[in-house]
Structures are given as structure tokens and as C-alpha cells.
Design a protein around this motif. Structure first.
Motif, PDB file in Angstrom:
ATOM      1  N   MET A   1       0.837  -1.182   0.000  1.00  0.00           N
ATOM      2  CA  MET A   1       0.000   0.000   0.000  1.00  0.00           C
ATOM      3  C   MET A   1       0.882   1.246   0.000  1.00  0.00           C
ATOM      4  O   MET A   1       1.809   1.362   0.789  1.00  0.00           O
ATOM      5  N   ALA A   2       0.581   2.182  -0.887  1.00  0.00           N
ATOM      6  CA  ALA A   2       1.343   3.417  -0.970  1.00  0.00           C
ATOM      7  C   ALA A   2       0.997   4.320   0.208  1.00  0.00           C
ATOM      8  O   ALA A   2      -0.164   4.398   0.626  1.00  0.00           O
ATOM      9  N   LEU A   3       1.997   4.994   0.713  1.00  0.00           N
ATOM     10  CA  LEU A   3       1.787   5.918   1.817  1.00  0.00           C
ATOM     11  C   LEU A   3       1.215   7.227   1.298  1.00  0.00           C
ATOM     12  O   LEU A   3       1.591   7.697   0.225  1.00  0.00           O
ATOM     13  N   LYS A   4       0.321   7.814   2.081  1.00  0.00           N
ATOM     14  CA  LYS A   4      -0.221   9.118   1.728  1.00  0.00           C
ATOM     15  C   LYS A   4       0.858  10.174   1.923  1.00  0.00           C
ATOM     16  O   LYS A   4       1.703  10.060   2.816  1.00  0.00           O
ATOM     17  N   LYS A   5       0.785  11.209   1.128  1.00  0.00           N
ATOM     18  CA  LYS A   5       1.669  12.346   1.349  1.00  0.00           C
ATOM     19  C   LYS A   5       1.233  13.032   2.637  1.00  0.00           C
ATOM     20  O   LYS A   5       0.023  13.182   2.880  1.00  0.00           O
ATOM     21  N   PRO A   6       2.175  13.437   3.482  1.00  0.00           N
ATOM     22  CA  PRO A   6       1.801  14.066   4.748  1.00  0.00           C
ATOM     23  C   PRO A   6       0.845  15.249   4.598  1.00  0.00           C
ATOM     24  O   PRO A   6      -0.055  15.428   5.408  1.00  0.00           O
ATOM     25  N   GLU A   7       1.024  16.034   3.537  1.00  0.00           N
ATOM     26  CA  GLU A   7       0.153  17.197   3.356  1.00  0.00           C
ATOM     27  C   GLU A   7      -1.277  16.803   3.013  1.00  0.00           C
ATOM     28  O   GLU A   7      -2.193  17.616   3.142  1.00  0.00           O
ATOM     29  N   ASN A   8      -1.504  15.553   2.606  1.00  0.00           N
ATOM     30  CA  ASN A   8      -2.849  15.075   2.283  1.00  0.00           C
ATOM     31  C   ASN A   8      -3.501  14.326   3.439  1.00  0.00           C
ATOM     32  O   ASN A   8      -4.602  13.803   3.292  1.00  0.00           O
ATOM     33  N   MET A   9      -2.817  14.263   4.564  1.00  0.00           N
ATOM     34  CA  MET A   9      -3.330  13.519   5.717  1.00  0.00           C
ATOM     35  C   MET A   9      -4.001  14.472   6.703  1.00  0.00           C
ATOM     36  O   MET A   9      -3.642  15.637   6.799  1.00  0.00           O
ATOM     37  N   HIS A  10      -4.957  13.941   7.451  1.00  0.00           N
ATOM     38  CA  HIS A  10      -5.522  14.684   8.563  1.00  0.00           C
ATOM     39  C   HIS A  10      -4.472  14.764   9.662  1.00  0.00           C
ATOM     40  O   HIS A  10      -3.624  13.879   9.800  1.00  0.00           O
ATOM     41  N   TYR A  11      -4.553  15.809  10.455  1.00  0.00           N
ATOM     42  CA  TYR A  11      -3.594  16.021  11.542  1.00  0.00           C
ATOM     43  C   TYR A  11      -3.494  14.789  12.442  1.00  0.00           C
ATOM     44  O   TYR A  11      -2.403  14.306  12.730  1.00  0.00           O
ATOM     45  N   GLU A  12      -4.632  14.279  12.880  1.00  0.00           N
ATOM     46  CA  GLU A  12      -4.660  13.152  13.813  1.00  0.00           C
ATOM     47  C   GLU A  12      -4.072  11.890  13.185  1.00  0.00           C
ATOM     48  O   GLU A  12      -3.396  11.103  13.845  1.00  0.00           O
ATOM     49  N   GLU A  13      -4.357  11.695  11.912  1.00  0.00           N
ATOM     50  CA  GLU A  13      -3.832  10.537  11.182  1.00  0.00           C
ATOM     51  C   GLU A  13      -2.299  10.587  11.130  1.00  0.00           C
ATOM     52  O   GLU A  13      -1.625   9.587  11.352  1.00  0.00           O
ATOM     53  N   ALA A  14      -1.776  11.773  10.867  1.00  0.00           N
ATOM     54  CA  ALA A  14      -0.325  11.944  10.804  1.00  0.00           C
ATOM     55  C   ALA A  14       0.311  11.746  12.180  1.00  0.00           C
ATOM     56  O   ALA A  14       1.383  11.142  12.296  1.00  0.00           O
ATOM     57  N   ILE A  15      -0.348  12.221  13.219  1.00  0.00           N
ATOM     58  CA  ILE A  15       0.169  12.037  14.585  1.00  0.00           C
ATOM     59  C   ILE A  15       0.242  10.555  14.923  1.00  0.00           C
ATOM     60  O   ILE A  15       1.229  10.080  15.488  1.00  0.00           O
ATOM     61  N   ASN A  16      -0.794   9.807  14.574  1.00  0.00           N
ATOM     62  CA  ASN A  16      -0.797   8.366  14.850  1.00  0.00           C
ATOM     63  C   ASN A  16       0.345   7.657  14.124  1.00  0.00           C
ATOM     64  O   ASN A  16       1.032   6.810  14.706  1.00  0.00           O
ATOM     65  N   GLU A  17       0.545   8.014  12.863  1.00  0.00           N
ATOM     66  CA  GLU A  17       1.638   7.392  12.119  1.00  0.00           C
ATOM     67  C   GLU A  17       2.988   7.786  12.713  1.00  0.00           C
ATOM     68  O   GLU A  17       3.891   6.959  12.847  1.00  0.00           O
ATOM     69  N   LEU A  18       3.113   9.035  13.102  1.00  0.00           N
ATOM     70  CA  LEU A  18       4.363   9.500  13.708  1.00  0.00           C
ATOM     71  C   LEU A  18       4.649   8.759  15.017  1.00  0.00           C
ATOM     72  O   LEU A  18       5.789   8.368  15.278  1.00  0.00           O
ATOM     73  N   GLU A  19       3.621   8.524  15.815  1.00  0.00           N
ATOM     74  CA  GLU A  19       3.795   7.765  17.060  1.00  0.00           C
ATOM     75  C   GLU A  19       4.278   6.347  16.769  1.00  0.00           C
ATOM     76  O   GLU A  19       5.142   5.819  17.475  1.00  0.00           O
ATOM     77  N   ASN A  20       3.729   5.727  15.729  1.00  0.00           N
ATOM     78  CA  ASN A  20       4.163   4.378  15.352  1.00  0.00           C
ATOM     79  C   ASN A  20       5.617   4.372  14.895  1.00  0.00           C
ATOM     80  O   ASN A  20       6.379   3.461  15.237  1.00  0.00           O
ATOM     81  N   ILE A  21       6.002   5.379  14.141  1.00  0.00           N
ATOM     82  CA  ILE A  21       7.386   5.476  13.671  1.00  0.00           C
ATOM     83  C   ILE A  21       8.333   5.634  14.851  1.00  0.00           C
ATOM     84  O   ILE A  21       9.371   4.957  14.923  1.00  0.00           O
ATOM     85  N   VAL A  22       7.971   6.498  15.780  1.00  0.00           N
ATOM     86  CA  VAL A  22       8.816   6.704  16.963  1.00  0.00           C
ATOM     87  C   VAL A  22       8.970   5.402  17.735  1.00  0.00           C
ATOM     88  O   VAL A  22      10.074   5.042  18.160  1.00  0.00           O
ATOM     89  N   SER A  23       7.889   4.665  17.892  1.00  0.00           N
ATOM     90  CA  SER A  23       7.950   3.379  18.605  1.00  0.00           C
ATOM     91  C   SER A  23       8.893   2.411  17.907  1.00  0.00           C
ATOM     92  O   SER A  23       9.707   1.744  18.550  1.00  0.00           O
TER      93      SER A  23
END
Length: 77
Positions: A1-23
Motif C-alpha cells: 500500500m502506498a503511503l499518503k503524502k503528509p500534506e494530504n493527511m488529517h492532523y490526527e492521522e499523521a500524529i498516529n503514524e508519527l507515534e508508530n514510527i517513533v515506537s
């Protein structure tokens, strides 16, 4: 699955992905190349969300200037 561009994501969606990356990065189990890709993605998400927050702050400032007679209320968390 292709990743969405950050600018096309909702704020909350991007935060969730960022939390997963940090983990994932904190676990330290990723190969270096994958860790660098995740780090780059995280930086993109953080920058995009920062821009979204700045835009929201500007909108609030504009709205507050338009209603100069509105009483200020104390903020309570």
C-alpha cells in the motif's frame, strides 16, 4: 500500500503514524536503511503537522480580530 503524502493527511492521522514510527525507532530493531527511511517519513509528518498548526493559529487570530467585542474567557484544561 502506498503511503499518503503528509500534506494530504488529517492532523490526527499523521500524529498516529508519527507515534508508530517513533515506537519502531525506539525499539531499535530496524535495519539502518529502514530506520533512515522511517526517520525521513517522521520528519515529513512533523513538518506537515507544524504547518497545519500554524495555519490553524492564523485562522484563530483572524477570527479573534474580526470579533473584537467578544469577551475573552479563561482557558481551563
Amino acid at each position: 500500500m502506498a503511503l499518503k503524502k503528509p500534506e494530504n493527511m488529517h492532523y490526527e492521522e499523521a500524529i498516529n503514524e508519527l507515534e508508530n514510527i517513533v515506537s519502531q525507532l525506539e525499539e531499535g530493531d530496524l535495519p539502518l536503511e529502514d530506520a533512515l527511511k522511517q526517520f525521513e517519513r517522521g520528519i515529513s509528518l512533523a513538518r506537515s503537522n507544524s504547518q497545519k498548526l500554524q495555519k490553524a493559529q492564523q485562522q484563530v487570530n483572524i477570527l479573534m480580530q474580526q470579533d473584537t467585542l467578544a469577551p475573552l474567557q479563561e482557558y481551563n484544561e
